[in-house]
Design a protein around this motif. Structure first.
Motif, PDB file in Angstrom:
ATOM      1  N   LYS A  86     -73.966  13.537 -54.458  1.00 44.69           N
ATOM      2  CA  LYS A  86     -75.182  12.739 -54.684  1.00 44.69           C
ATOM      3  C   LYS A  86     -76.347  13.569 -55.226  1.00 44.69           C
ATOM      4  O   LYS A  86     -77.189  13.038 -55.935  1.00 44.69           O
ATOM      5  N   ASN A  89     -74.980  14.541 -59.241  1.00 45.49           N
ATOM      6  CA  ASN A  89     -74.717  13.550 -60.283  1.00 45.49           C
ATOM      7  C   ASN A  89     -75.811  12.499 -60.405  1.00 45.49           C
ATOM      8  O   ASN A  89     -76.310  11.988 -59.413  1.00 45.49           O
ATOM      9  N   SER A  90     -76.127  12.157 -61.637  1.00 45.02           N
ATOM     10  CA  SER A  90     -77.116  11.106 -61.895  1.00 45.02           C
ATOM     11  C   SER A  90     -76.618   9.751 -61.411  1.00 45.02           C
ATOM     12  O   SER A  90     -77.415   8.913 -60.996  1.00 45.02           O
ATOM     13  N   PRO A  92     -73.848   8.824 -58.867  1.00 42.67           N
ATOM     14  CA  PRO A  92     -72.761   9.114 -57.928  1.00 42.67           C
ATOM     15  C   PRO A  92     -71.963   7.857 -57.608  1.00 42.67           C
ATOM     16  O   PRO A  92     -72.424   6.737 -57.852  1.00 42.67           O
ATOM     17  N   ARG A  97     -78.586   8.759 -57.003  1.00 37.02           N
ATOM     18  CA  ARG A  97     -78.802  10.209 -56.993  1.00 37.02           C
ATOM     19  C   ARG A  97     -79.866  10.547 -55.953  1.00 37.02           C
ATOM     20  O   ARG A  97     -80.819   9.809 -55.744  1.00 37.02           O
ATOM     21  N   SER A 104     -85.601  16.243 -59.177  1.00 32.96           N
ATOM     22  CA  SER A 104     -84.262  16.531 -58.669  1.00 32.96           C
ATOM     23  C   SER A 104     -84.188  18.014 -58.305  1.00 32.96           C
ATOM     24  O   SER A 104     -85.096  18.792 -58.579  1.00 32.96           O
TER      25      SER A 104
END
Length: 124
Positions: A86, A89-90, A92, A97, A104
């Motif tokens: 999570k 990845n943009s 998941p 995300r 991020s």
């Protein structure tokens, strides 16, 4: 890339990772506002607590509240740990995300979390 692409390329593997001095500070800064007792995650039924003193027990070998087929942290296996999937990845496979804000995790932070999990997710 439209689906499942990493938000950033994680830093290459490094030396031993300390949970107390390297991982918990990331959780404190980027995650604990929502993942705390009474936080927005808990109000949505997600009992994963990322505050100091709560983190390891709420993560290790615990099924995801969003999809019980996923385990939050599988010690030694970041690729199959939902927490890592999570934050990496943009898009998941479960939920969105993390963290959900535009800030991020950096590639260094991603690498530390990956290495900590792959090194056994020790409470050190």
């Amino acid at each position: 890339c439209l689906t499942g692409c990493p938000a950033a390329t994680p830093a290459p593997p490094g030396g031993p990772v300390s949970f107390a001095s390297q991982i918990q500070p990331i959780f404190n800064q980027k995650c604990a506002d929502c993942h705390r007792a009474g936080g927005s995650a808990e109000r949505q039924g997600i009992s994963m607590l990322l505050t100091a003193g709560d983190t390891p027990m709420s993560l290790l070998n615990q099924a995801s509240a969003q999809n019980s087929n996923w385990t939050l942290v599988v010690p030694g296996d970041a690729a199959n740990s939902l927490l890592y999937v999570k934050v990496l990845n943009s898009f998941p496979p479960v939920g969105g995300r993390m963290p959900p804000s535009v800030s991020s995790l950096s590639s260094t932070e991603l690498g530390l979390i990956r290495d900590w999990i792959n090194q056994g997710a020790l409470n050190n």
